[in-house]
Scaffold this active site. Structure first.
Site, PDB file in Angstrom:
ATOM      1  N   TYR A  33      72.528  38.859  49.505  1.00 15.71           N
ATOM      2  CA  TYR A  33      72.319  40.038  48.654  1.00 15.71           C
ATOM      3  C   TYR A  33      71.815  39.646  47.288  1.00 15.71           C
ATOM      4  CZ  TYR A  33      76.688  39.399  45.921  1.00 15.71           C
ATOM      5  OH  TYR A  33      77.663  38.930  45.078  1.00 15.71           O
ATOM      6  N   LYS A 151      73.699  33.260  47.897  1.00 14.64           N
ATOM      7  CA  LYS A 151      74.346  34.524  47.517  1.00 14.64           C
ATOM      8  C   LYS A 151      74.644  35.344  48.765  1.00 14.64           C
ATOM      9  CE  LYS A 151      73.974  37.983  43.817  1.00 14.64           C
ATOM     10  NZ  LYS A 151      75.327  37.814  43.308  1.00 14.64           N
ATOM     11  N   GLU A 183      83.296  28.929  38.183  1.00 18.18           N
ATOM     12  CA  GLU A 183      82.640  30.125  37.626  1.00 18.18           C
ATOM     13  C   GLU A 183      83.631  31.276  37.670  1.00 18.18           C
ATOM     14  OE1 GLU A 183      79.234  31.225  40.116  1.00 18.18           O
ATOM     15  OE2 GLU A 183      80.287  30.484  41.877  1.00 18.18           O
ATOM     16  N   LEU A 207      77.042  29.776  41.895  1.00 19.11           N
ATOM     17  CA  LEU A 207      75.814  30.537  42.085  1.00 19.11           C
ATOM     18  C   LEU A 207      74.874  30.241  40.920  1.00 19.11           C
ATOM     19  CD1 LEU A 207      74.534  32.733  43.947  1.00 19.11           C
ATOM     20  CD2 LEU A 207      75.061  34.320  42.103  1.00 19.11           C
TER      21      LEU A 207
HETATM   22  N1  PDD Z   1      77.345  38.713  40.817  1.00 15.34           N
HETATM   23  N2  PDD Z   1      78.424  33.785  40.063  1.00 15.34           N
HETATM   24  C1  PDD Z   1      78.825  34.618  41.029  1.00 15.34           C
HETATM   25  C2  PDD Z   1      79.882  34.150  41.965  1.00 15.34           C
HETATM   26  C3  PDD Z   1      78.257  35.911  41.144  1.00 15.34           C
HETATM   27  O1  PDD Z   1      78.653  36.726  42.119  1.00 15.34           O
HETATM   28  C4  PDD Z   1      77.279  36.322  40.208  1.00 15.34           C
HETATM   29  C5  PDD Z   1      76.601  37.661  40.293  1.00 15.34           C
HETATM   30  C6  PDD Z   1      76.891  35.409  39.196  1.00 15.34           C
HETATM   31  C7  PDD Z   1      75.843  35.758  38.156  1.00 15.34           C
HETATM   32  O2  PDD Z   1      74.560  35.778  38.720  1.00 15.34           O
HETATM   33  P1  PDD Z   1      73.417  36.711  38.114  1.00 15.34           P
HETATM   34  O3  PDD Z   1      73.296  36.359  36.682  1.00 15.34           O
HETATM   35  O4  PDD Z   1      72.224  36.348  38.897  1.00 15.34           O
HETATM   36  O5  PDD Z   1      73.867  38.144  38.290  1.00 15.34           O
HETATM   37  C8  PDD Z   1      77.473  34.153  39.159  1.00 15.34           C
HETATM   38  C9  PDD Z   1      76.719  39.999  41.048  1.00 15.34           C
HETATM   39  C10 PDD Z   1      76.298  40.687  39.787  1.00 15.34           C
HETATM   40  C11 PDD Z   1      77.598  40.841  41.942  1.00 15.34           C
HETATM   41  O6  PDD Z   1      78.132  40.276  42.880  1.00 15.34           O
HETATM   42  O7  PDD Z   1      77.719  42.052  41.729  1.00 15.34           O
END
Ligand code: PDD
Length: 287
Positions: A33, A151, A183, A207
């Protein structure tokens, strides 16, 4: 009025969007996703999300059914067809499709991926009070699998983490592995010490955040010091500032870690400046 969503080539009301009980995303969590922020009807960091989507699919040997241009068109069409949707995010999910029956082995190559996109409104996203107040976090062990760079929709452990945070009356949980923070449950995390921005280096342990990549680029351009290394919870508690980044919260200060205030327990100047820089710079490349 119900949302118009995208499912496998069709724009349909959300009530009509149905996916098979044999879909690999449903049965095996075999899906990836992306969440792309939308501000004022414009897509933020779109190119980064498309590239990471391609990488996630490739790592799982899944077909990439849509080109960058097709994806852009679908995102824009959803914004157009949902006129009340101004700020928020567009959720995209691609699964390995309907295998016809439950089987661990991947289905034959002619089975088509299932592609779903929908809007998630969060009006006033830029003025989230948490950005001004900061958030509190607890730490919990990182019990996720070791391909966190992909992801995937396997979000049960992050869901448990959010629930643990809720029970502890805080906003989020930070994962810790081998003594170091990996994280946040759905974001990348940072501390600031003596003016230096410290964040874990990229690997399969985290991620590869799109907001992280953009932020570090802008910070470097602004001559800010960056150190990509792991840090501990104790270091975070003794830091001058802490913050996190994600597509749904941009740059948000963290003011308490495991019950201890970070410095004064108030958002600091570096996180505040980085949020301003991120919002100003990303707005320029919004599509
Ligand atoms: N989450 N680390 C994890 C485990 C994440 O699920 C996310 C993003 C990030 C940040 O990635 P980005 O900057 O590309 O959004 C880091 C999304 C927003 C979610 O699951 O809703």
């Amino acid at each position: 009025m119900s949302r118009i969503v995208y499912l496998n080539g069709d724009y349909i009301p959300e009530e009509e969007a149905k996916v098979s009980i044999f879909d690999r995303g449903f049965v095996m969590g075999d899906a990836v996703y992306e969440v792309t922020a939308v501000i004022g009807g414009k897509l933020w960091d779109f190119e980064g999300h498309v590239k990471r989507l391609a990488r996630s699919l490739n790592e799982l040997e899944m077909q990439n059914p849509l080109t960058r241009d097709e994806l852009l068109e679908i995102h824009r069409e959803l914004i157009k067809r949902n006129p009340d949707f101004i700020d928020g995010g567009i959720y995209l999910q691609i699964s390995r499709g309907n295998a016809g029956d439950r089987d661990f082995a991947f289905p034959p190559a002619d089975v088509k991926p299932t592609v779903v996109l929908y809007t998630q409104a969060k009006n006033g996203l830029l003025d989230d009070p948490k950005a001004k107040k900061g958030i509190k976090v607890i730490s919990i062990p990182d019990l996720r699998w070791h391909r966190r760079d992909i992801k995937t929709v396997q979000l049960l452990y992050p869901s448990l983490a959010k629930m643990a945070a809720k029970k502890a009356h805080v906003d989020d949980a930070w994962f810790v592995e081998d003594g170091f923070v990996t994280e946040g449950s759905s974001n990348n995390v940072y501390i600031v010490k003596d003016g230096k921005i410290i964040t874990r280096a990229l690997s399969n342990d985290i991620l590869h955040g799109i907001t992280r990549a953009a932020l570090l680029k802008y910070a470097a351009e602004a001559q800010m010091q960056i150190e990509e290394r792991s840090f501990t919870i104790e270091e975070a508690q003794a830091a001058d500032e802490a913050f996190f980044t994600s597509a749904s919260a941009f740059v948000t200060p963290v003011i308490e870690v495991d019950g201890k205030p970070v410095a004064s327990g108030k958002p600091g100047p570096v996180a505040t400046r980085l949020r301003e820089i991120y919002l100003a710079e990303s707005a320029k490349t919004a599509l």
